[in-house]
Design a protein around this motif. Sequence first.
Motif, PDB file in Angstrom:
ATOM      1  N   VAL A 251      -6.127   5.749  -1.010  1.00 57.36           N
ATOM      2  CA  VAL A 251      -5.439   4.587  -1.567  1.00 57.36           C
ATOM      3  C   VAL A 251      -5.956   4.373  -2.986  1.00 57.36           C
ATOM      4  O   VAL A 251      -7.168   4.212  -3.199  1.00 57.36           O
ATOM      5  CB  VAL A 251      -5.690   3.333  -0.711  1.00 57.36           C
ATOM      6  CG1 VAL A 251      -4.888   2.155  -1.249  1.00 57.36           C
ATOM      7  CG2 VAL A 251      -5.333   3.598   0.750  1.00 57.36           C
TER       8      VAL A 251
ATOM      9  N   PRO B  79       0.836  -1.212   0.000  1.00 56.22           N
ATOM     10  CA  PRO B  79       0.000   0.000   0.000  1.00 56.22           C
ATOM     11  C   PRO B  79       0.866   1.255   0.000  1.00 56.22           C
ATOM     12  O   PRO B  79       1.878   1.322   0.708  1.00 56.22           O
ATOM     13  CB  PRO B  79      -0.795  -0.125   1.305  1.00 56.22           C
ATOM     14  CG  PRO B  79      -0.700  -1.557   1.693  1.00 56.22           C
ATOM     15  CD  PRO B  79       0.611  -2.047   1.181  1.00 56.22           C
TER      16      PRO B  79
ATOM     17  N   GLN C  45      -5.917  -1.457   0.129  1.00 53.45           N
ATOM     18  CA  GLN C  45      -5.198  -1.534  -1.143  1.00 53.45           C
ATOM     19  C   GLN C  45      -5.812  -2.589  -2.053  1.00 53.45           C
ATOM     20  O   GLN C  45      -5.948  -2.371  -3.270  1.00 53.45           O
ATOM     21  CB  GLN C  45      -3.724  -1.859  -0.892  1.00 53.45           C
ATOM     22  CG  GLN C  45      -2.881  -1.855  -2.166  1.00 53.45           C
ATOM     23  CD  GLN C  45      -2.839  -0.508  -2.831  1.00 53.45           C
ATOM     24  OE1 GLN C  45      -2.340   0.452  -2.244  1.00 53.45           O
ATOM     25  NE2 GLN C  45      -3.373  -0.403  -4.053  1.00 53.45           N
TER      26      GLN C  45
END
Length: 698
Positions: free
Chosen positions: A455, A438, A497
């Motif tokens: 994200v 991530p 993520q």
Amino acid sequence: MTDDLSFLRRQARTQRFTLGTPKNFRVSPDGSRVLFQRSRTATDRRNSLYLLDMRTGEESVVVDAAELLPGEEELPAEERARRERTRETSGGVVGYATDNAFRVAAFSLSGKLYTADLDSGDVRLLVDASVVDPRPDPTGTHVAYVSDRRLRVVELASGADRALIPDEGPDVTWGLAEFIAAEELNRTRGYWWSPDGRCLLVQRTDRAEVPTWTIADPANPASPATTVAYPAAGTRNASVSLSFLGLDGSRVDVQHGDWEYLVAVHWSAAGPPLIAVQPRDQRRLEFYTLDPQSGSARLLRSEEDRHWVEIVTGVPAWTPEGRLVHVGVRDDTYRVLVDGEPVTPVGLQVRSVLHVGDEVLFSASADDPTQIHVYRTSVGEVQCLSRVDGVHIGAGTADTTVLSSWSLDHSGPKVSVLRDGEPVAEIASYPMEPGLEPKPVWLTVGERALRAALVLPTGRDVDSASADGPLPVLLDPYGGPHAQRVLQSRNSFLTSQWLADQGFAVLVADGRGTPGRGPAWEKEVYHALADVTLADQVDALHAVAERYPNLLDLDRVAIRGWSYGGYLSALAVLRRPDVFHAAVAGAPVTDWSLYDTAYTERYLGHPDDNPDVYERNSLIADAPSLRRPLLLVHGLGDDNVFVAHALRLSAALLASGRDHTFLPLVGATHMTPQAEEVAENLMLTQVRWLKRQLGVEG
């Protein structure tokens, strides 16, 4: 074997990539040895007990869980309940305790009581029964434990085993923390040894007047229903009292004041027993000393607040010189106080006290609430022991400290042992690599400077994503009091993520009520959970969209969450359909009168005194306003947020003619499902459902 597994299967198999990582550290008084738990591999769910010899730097296995228990565990009901309260999903040695000299460790395994001689390495089975929470006395001659609701003591030399108290029936327990203490007050213990090992301070719990709720298993109608004592808001709590029980058979009952909640207990050689207690409204936190001879209680200090007094774990405690250490609010800062005087500075928000000795070891956040560091007091000053950005967990003492460091730069923790603040050893950690890295965009947004993380799909940044066209948005919050999502740890964003890689811009925001920013920030949610926490999610979304034009598709915005996050998700589509176009609400609180006393009344007050507050913050009355897709997900075995929450909202929606989807999880508790295939398919089901509702291809 695991290389071909999907990320979701890896995550479930490794308990969110925590297996293989060391935890639960204890340091010997001379700092020469460190005990800790760790599973043998990144997929082994059984913890073993290890010892690090600081003189040689070598690790050794004290207790091999697989050797002692090659098959499945059989746990007493009380132990299963303890693990549910602490969200413990692993097995093997999940807890242990030692005597003061670090000679003997006691632990339970599959309901049996064992001791380990930390000098010879010998492991001994002491009690082959339903054992819960075994603890040696400080002198190492006896081990106390709970079995069949009673506190028992076994003598190590002879093996003589006896109950210290007679059985008072199924509603009374001795030596166990009640539901509220374990779930909401961060206290899982129910008894405490005297320093000389001759008596114990023991909690007696009577739940006879607590409402009884039923949990059925509709998928297996032949199975009997389970009944639990559940103190819902406005109803009776369990009656909790304390008694001194001597090994000589004596009993001295402790004077009971006007307190409702037993928050914490401390008993050391530096002073008389200490307790921290709160009244029902939680607007005071009082510290008393107890007299073991008479049972009398003497008030030492009191903290007060017009909203509620926040509980900080690890205090009260005595210093070796007999000075009282606790945490109080001074200058809008949670500060460590010694005999009432602050020893930590303004602006350093103390989160927990880890150890009290000549100096105090504690965790805190400074000006950045996304980071948690470990500090110690040192000759009138404060020293930060953790030196890199991230989330750090401390154990041991101010002199010999075990530091578990989680960061955005690596998966899992890096664990080191510090002596006088300097690293002198490392403890191995070998979690499975998740296969994701991530790279959240860290943001401070809006007029309230909300901390948020954006994200994006792997390989995209804010510029390239914008060039490829706006992305559908998925908010992924918890959003409620007492918990954070925006923390500088890679493991905190693995699921986010993965969701982003399914084609979303995932936004995680911490609003008012979340810890790390001080009492005033936390208490803005008082009587206003719904309005405040939802407003902050909306503000974060709009601020990010304004900062990055053409990055977020505000015509395709969804939200998902579990527990309070589930409540917030359902709230979002019910009250802000202009902003949110679909929601997945997992295990949501929908009617606060169905949630427990301590949590609910802390923020909303007593329902008899504040019926309008409960109405404003619950969701049932909002059912007729639903005009966006809503997926409700709930475990049928949940004993924290009962499935009644989702069922009542579903019933109200149906009565109002509002379409929605309900997904029951058979056998699941409040913890998300642990079976690999169920965990994977639950996430895939959510993503497919969200894409359909938002009109996203793929």
